[in-house]
Enzyme design. Sequence first.
Site, PDB file in Angstrom:
ATOM      1  N   ASN A 210      68.165  20.295  20.966  1.00 24.28           N
ATOM      2  CA  ASN A 210      68.423  19.075  21.740  1.00 24.28           C
ATOM      3  C   ASN A 210      68.801  19.439  23.167  1.00 24.28           C
ATOM      4  O   ASN A 210      68.869  20.617  23.518  1.00 24.28           O
ATOM      5  CB  ASN A 210      69.510  18.233  21.062  1.00 24.28           C
ATOM      6  N   ASP A 280      71.516  18.100  13.130  1.00 24.90           N
ATOM      7  CA  ASP A 280      71.896  17.561  11.821  1.00 24.90           C
ATOM      8  C   ASP A 280      71.030  18.137  10.694  1.00 24.90           C
ATOM      9  O   ASP A 280      71.470  18.203   9.552  1.00 24.90           O
ATOM     10  CB  ASP A 280      71.769  16.031  11.835  1.00 24.90           C
ATOM     11  N   LYS A 290      54.221  33.106  12.676  1.00 24.18           N
ATOM     12  CA  LYS A 290      53.928  31.921  13.482  1.00 24.18           C
ATOM     13  C   LYS A 290      53.037  30.950  12.697  1.00 24.18           C
ATOM     14  O   LYS A 290      52.017  31.368  12.125  1.00 24.18           O
ATOM     15  CB  LYS A 290      53.229  32.368  14.767  1.00 24.18           C
ATOM     16  N   PRO A 306      75.424  21.645   7.431  1.00 21.97           N
ATOM     17  CA  PRO A 306      76.809  21.271   7.136  1.00 21.97           C
ATOM     18  C   PRO A 306      77.404  20.538   8.336  1.00 21.97           C
ATOM     19  O   PRO A 306      77.034  20.824   9.480  1.00 21.97           O
ATOM     20  CB  PRO A 306      77.508  22.618   6.933  1.00 21.97           C
ATOM     21  N   ASP A 307      78.285  19.567   8.082  1.00 16.38           N
ATOM     22  CA  ASP A 307      79.000  18.917   9.188  1.00 16.38           C
ATOM     23  C   ASP A 307      80.220  19.784   9.474  1.00 16.38           C
ATOM     24  O   ASP A 307      81.194  19.786   8.727  1.00 16.38           O
ATOM     25  CB  ASP A 307      79.388  17.486   8.818  1.00 16.38           C
ATOM     26  N   PHE A 325      83.555  14.736  19.338  1.00 12.38           N
ATOM     27  CA  PHE A 325      82.880  13.928  20.359  1.00 12.38           C
ATOM     28  C   PHE A 325      81.920  12.984  19.647  1.00 12.38           C
ATOM     29  O   PHE A 325      81.384  13.317  18.593  1.00 12.38           O
ATOM     30  CB  PHE A 325      82.108  14.823  21.324  1.00 12.38           C
ATOM     31  N   LYS A 339      83.506   7.095  12.879  1.00  9.30           N
ATOM     32  CA  LYS A 339      83.273   8.540  12.799  1.00  9.30           C
ATOM     33  C   LYS A 339      84.606   9.291  12.690  1.00  9.30           C
ATOM     34  O   LYS A 339      84.741  10.231  11.921  1.00  9.30           O
ATOM     35  CB  LYS A 339      82.546   8.974  14.073  1.00  9.30           C
ATOM     36  N   LYS A 343      85.259  11.467   9.376  1.00  8.55           N
ATOM     37  CA  LYS A 343      85.294  12.934   9.496  1.00  8.55           C
ATOM     38  C   LYS A 343      86.710  13.488   9.396  1.00  8.55           C
ATOM     39  O   LYS A 343      86.905  14.699   9.432  1.00  8.55           O
ATOM     40  CB  LYS A 343      84.649  13.368  10.822  1.00  8.55           C
TER      41      LYS A 343
HETATM   42  O1  C5P Z   1      77.983  12.625  13.430  1.00  4.83           O
HETATM   43  P1  C5P Z   1      77.834  13.046  14.876  1.00  4.83           P
HETATM   44  O2  C5P Z   1      76.837  14.165  15.069  1.00  4.83           O
HETATM   45  O3  C5P Z   1      77.626  11.931  15.831  1.00  4.83           O
HETATM   46  O4  C5P Z   1      79.291  13.614  15.244  1.00  4.83           O
HETATM   47  C1  C5P Z   1      79.559  14.256  16.416  1.00  4.83           C
HETATM   48  C2  C5P Z   1      80.744  15.190  16.248  1.00  4.83           C
HETATM   49  O5  C5P Z   1      80.620  15.954  15.058  1.00  4.83           O
HETATM   50  C3  C5P Z   1      80.834  16.189  17.375  1.00  4.83           C
HETATM   51  O6  C5P Z   1      82.190  16.508  17.553  1.00  4.83           O
HETATM   52  C4  C5P Z   1      80.032  17.359  16.816  1.00  4.83           C
HETATM   53  O7  C5P Z   1      80.395  18.577  17.445  1.00  4.83           O
HETATM   54  C5  C5P Z   1      80.410  17.334  15.366  1.00  4.83           C
HETATM   55  N1  C5P Z   1      79.368  17.794  14.434  1.00  4.83           N
HETATM   56  C6  C5P Z   1      79.556  18.964  13.697  1.00  4.83           C
HETATM   57  N2  C5P Z   1      78.603  19.375  12.804  1.00  4.83           N
HETATM   58  C7  C5P Z   1      77.478  18.685  12.615  1.00  4.83           C
HETATM   59  C8  C5P Z   1      77.250  17.495  13.349  1.00  4.83           C
HETATM   60  C9  C5P Z   1      78.210  17.087  14.251  1.00  4.83           C
HETATM   61  O8  C5P Z   1      80.594  19.608  13.864  1.00  4.83           O
HETATM   62  N3  C5P Z   1      76.577  19.102  11.761  1.00  4.83           N
END
Ligand code: C5P
Length: 416
Positions: A210, A280, A290, A306-307, A325, A339, A343
């Site tokens: 991104n 994500d 390739k 993973p989040d 953020f 959020k 979280k």
């Molecule tokens: O769910 P979203 O991506 O909008 O959330 C943003 C926040 O979650 C940011 O603080 C980002 O650094 C964190 N994040 C993370 N791991 C992910 C996705 C987002 O730590 N896989």
Amino acid sequence: MGHLHNRNIIIGVTGGIAAYKIAELTRLLRGDGAAVRIIMSRGAQAFITPLTLQSLSGHPIHTELLDETAEMGMGHIELARWADAFLVAPATADAVARLAAGRADDLLTTAALATPAPLFVAPAMNQQMWNNPATSANIQTLINRGVNIIGPGAGDQACGDVGPGRLTEPVDISAKINAHFPNRALEGKRVVITAGPTREPLDPVRYISNHSSGKMGFALAKAAAEAGAETILIAGPVMLSTPEGVTRLNVETAGQMHEACIEQIHKPTDVFIGSAAVADYRAEFSAPQKIKKVGDTLNLNLIRNPDIITEVAKSKHRPTVVVGFAAETEHLVEHAEAKRVAKGLDVVVANDVSRADIGFNSDANMVTWLDNIGREVIPLTTKQNLAKLLMMRCSKRLSPTSDNDEKMATQLEGDR
Ligand code: C5P
């Protein structure tokens, strides 16, 4: 504890249309822990009532030089000595001239002359008046004397003109005052920050990523290190140099960032800030060679990453303050608050990415701070200033605020 805790600041307000902005400035400086006393010229009182500034500063407004009752309370010399910083804002052309001439025929100029504190002057006037050689000479005199001139900014003016002469925004004036005082609010603390994008490989030469520039996370790391924190910056691939005093760990993928974060928080951590734009999803399988273009379509199977911040916030090694953020394009506050709760974060810093002038790749940002107490808009400012403000707010969360600060926060929340 705010960066300006135990600092005394005098604001001398003179008669310009921008005088109303001193309400916001007073709030910001007090929010940083400063005690603020205000001197108003007669002209200033035509633009904003002393009662407004009295309520916001928490002290009676000083207006007269020869006032027996005022002198019995805090006399003009005592007032001048009380200050750790003396700011004149807005400073009209006349105020600039009188300060340059060393006049002492009203309370404001007398106190400015009598103070041992550093003097800051934030001019605000019509662009023609600002460009007049008389004003330029007066400003030069003040600069030669070591006075700190803040601004002015340029743009649309109340009189209809366009040009230089606008009062610098309160958030930027406050940042200048903050920068003047050494800031070691995070001495002995440990801060871990994620920054930049992640790259999820599809094959040896392609990836999903991104547009995150990493500027916000790097600015945060700089501000944390300057405030004395042991600062670990876990950075995705970005073209930015490492701020002084910061330990940088480079990663590429969300998986690597995840691993680095979990490892880092094993060491007791005070603040964790997730400013990275973590991908994500990643390709379920990254091709070893390739990928060849064979068909008209190509299906990629993506699986969730993973989040990271959620795992950090729910870990048994949870840092004391966890800040995320949220980049939103609509319903900013509702989505960001949802959020924060989902979280398990203490704070969410939300920004509206539907605007091209702020966020992602720009140098400036305007955000909303959301925590369990409420929310507050931090007006548009540079990412460097914003980073300092955000780190100060994190340090305040680490050391519980005094009763007075708490009361003030509640009062301001109510006023909004
Ligand atoms: O769910 P979203 O991506 O909008 O959330 C943003 C926040 O979650 C940011 O603080 C980002 O650094 C964190 N994040 C993370 N791991 C992910 C996705 C987002 O730590 N896989």
